[in-house]
Design an enzyme around this catalytic site. Structure first.
Site, short mmCIF file in Angstrom:
data_model
loop_
_atom_site.label_atom_id
_atom_site.label_comp_id
_atom_site.label_asym_id
_atom_site.label_seq_id
_atom_site.Cartn_x
_atom_site.Cartn_y
_atom_site.Cartn_z
N ASN A 63 0.83 -1.21 0.00
CA ASN A 63 0.00 0.00 0.00
C ASN A 63 0.87 1.25 0.00
O ASN A 63 1.93 1.30 0.64
CB ASN A 63 -1.02 0.00 1.15
CG ASN A 63 -0.43 -0.20 2.52
OD1 ASN A 63 0.58 -0.87 2.67
ND2 ASN A 63 -1.05 0.38 3.53
N GLN A 64 0.43 2.24 -0.74
CA GLN A 64 1.16 3.48 -0.92
C GLN A 64 0.21 4.63 -0.56
O GLN A 64 -0.76 4.87 -1.26
CB GLN A 64 1.62 3.61 -2.38
CG GLN A 64 2.52 2.47 -2.85
CD GLN A 64 3.86 2.41 -2.12
OE1 GLN A 64 4.48 3.46 -1.91
NE2 GLN A 64 4.29 1.23 -1.73
N ASN A 66 -0.75 8.70 0.86
CA ASN A 66 -0.47 10.04 0.37
C ASN A 66 -1.05 11.06 1.34
O ASN A 66 -2.09 10.82 1.95
CB ASN A 66 -1.12 10.20 -1.02
CG ASN A 66 -0.62 11.40 -1.75
OD1 ASN A 66 -0.99 12.53 -1.47
ND2 ASN A 66 0.27 11.17 -2.69
N ALA A 67 -0.38 12.21 1.46
CA ALA A 67 -0.88 13.28 2.34
C ALA A 67 -2.29 13.69 1.93
O ALA A 67 -3.11 14.07 2.77
CB ALA A 67 0.06 14.48 2.28
N TYR A 69 -5.15 12.03 1.30
CA TYR A 69 -5.48 10.62 1.60
C TYR A 69 -6.05 9.78 0.45
O TYR A 69 -5.57 8.68 0.21
CB TYR A 69 -6.46 10.55 2.78
CG TYR A 69 -5.86 10.89 4.13
CD1 TYR A 69 -4.55 11.33 4.27
CD2 TYR A 69 -6.64 10.78 5.28
CE1 TYR A 69 -4.03 11.65 5.50
CE2 TYR A 69 -6.12 11.11 6.53
CZ TYR A 69 -4.81 11.54 6.64
OH TYR A 69 -4.30 11.85 7.86
N CYS A 74 -4.26 0.79 -2.28
CA CYS A 74 -4.08 -0.46 -1.53
C CYS A 74 -3.01 -1.34 -2.20
O CYS A 74 -2.75 -1.23 -3.41
CB CYS A 74 -5.38 -1.26 -1.51
SG CYS A 74 -6.69 -0.55 -0.53
N GLU A 76 -3.16 -4.51 -2.97
CA GLU A 76 -3.68 -5.41 -4.00
C GLU A 76 -3.74 -4.72 -5.36
O GLU A 76 -3.35 -5.27 -6.37
CB GLU A 76 -5.09 -5.90 -3.63
CG GLU A 76 -5.17 -6.73 -2.35
CD GLU A 76 -5.42 -5.91 -1.10
OE1 GLU A 76 -4.87 -4.79 -1.00
OE2 GLU A 76 -6.16 -6.37 -0.22
N CYS A 113 -10.44 -4.85 0.52
CA CYS A 113 -11.54 -3.87 0.51
C CYS A 113 -12.39 -4.04 -0.76
O CYS A 113 -11.98 -4.74 -1.70
CB CYS A 113 -10.98 -2.44 0.60
SG CYS A 113 -10.34 -1.81 -0.96
N CYS A 116 -10.71 -3.16 -4.15
CA CYS A 116 -9.73 -4.17 -4.59
C CYS A 116 -10.43 -5.42 -5.10
O CYS A 116 -9.99 -6.04 -6.07
CB CYS A 116 -8.78 -4.52 -3.45
SG CYS A 116 -7.61 -3.18 -3.11
N1 THU Z 1 -5.25 -1.44 2.64
C1 THU Z 1 -4.71 -2.28 1.72
O1 THU Z 1 -3.61 -2.04 1.20
N2 THU Z 1 -5.40 -3.38 1.41
C2 THU Z 1 -6.58 -3.75 1.98
O2 THU Z 1 -7.13 -4.78 1.60
C3 THU Z 1 -7.18 -2.93 3.02
C4 THU Z 1 -6.54 -1.63 3.27
C5 THU Z 1 -4.48 -0.23 3.01
C6 THU Z 1 -5.06 1.07 2.53
C7 THU Z 1 -4.46 2.03 3.52
O3 THU Z 1 -3.16 2.40 3.08
C8 THU Z 1 -4.32 1.23 4.80
O4 THU Z 1 -4.39 -0.14 4.40
C9 THU Z 1 -5.41 1.51 5.82
O5 THU Z 1 -6.67 1.37 5.28
#
Ligand code: THU
Length: 164
Positions: A63-64, A66-67, A69, A74, A76, A113, A116
């Protein structure tokens, strides 16, 4: 009178890593490693995703954030979009996801989520072959969904548009 449409999904529950195949173990290990590369200074929630491709190679994403949001992404989707950009013709044989909090070593039972799931569904539909999804379950277990369809029943796909 309305009738009820009952949708059944099946998820394999595996009691530990010993019940995973060698390739499943390697893919999950790659997802766990990928979580270390997360850029998550806002949530401190580190997520890694790994894709096993049909040529046997593994592709990872994290997951990447950012300021601003909503500009973040995610793990995935980071993995799937990059994979499709680099290897557009490769089929995905397995997706593994691992999530942990920043200073904790144990992995949390996290499911992808909704956004994704939709993106996974797109690539599953594109390749016309089920993509199993491997997740950490509670208490050291693993959940294996046999297809993205099990994570997203009543999917909206390319076909839905063509029916217009
Ligand atoms: N996030 C994911 O990378 N994958 C998921 O399936 C759920 C949430 C990340 C998004 C965000 O950077 C952090 O988790 C909190 O939601």
């Amino acid at each position: 009178m309305a009738t009820a449409l009952q949708i059944t999904i099946q998820i394999d529950v595996l009691t530990g890593a010993h019940e995973l195949s060698e390739l499943e173990q390697q893919t999950m290990q790659m997802a766990e490693e990928a979580a270390n590369d997360a850029y998550a200074p806002y949530s401190n929630f580190y997520v890694g995703a790994a894709l096993l491709l049909e040529n046997g190679s593994l592709f990872k994403g994290s997951n990447q954030e950012n300021a601003a949001y909503p500009s973040g992404l995610c793990a995935e989707r980071t993995a799937l979009f990059a994979m499709s950009a680099h290897f557009p013709k490769q089929k995905v044989k397995l997706i593994a996801v691992a999530a942990r909090r920043q200073h904790q070593l144990h992995y949390l039972p996290v499911t992808p989520c909704g956004a994704c799931r939709q993106v996974m569904s797109e690539y599953e539909f594109k390749q016309q072959e089920a993509i199993p999804v491997l997740l950490h379950g509670p208490d050291g277990t693993f959940y294996r969904c046999r297809s993205v369809q099990d994570l997203l029943p009543l999917q909206f796909t390319k076909d839905s548009l063509l029916k217009l």
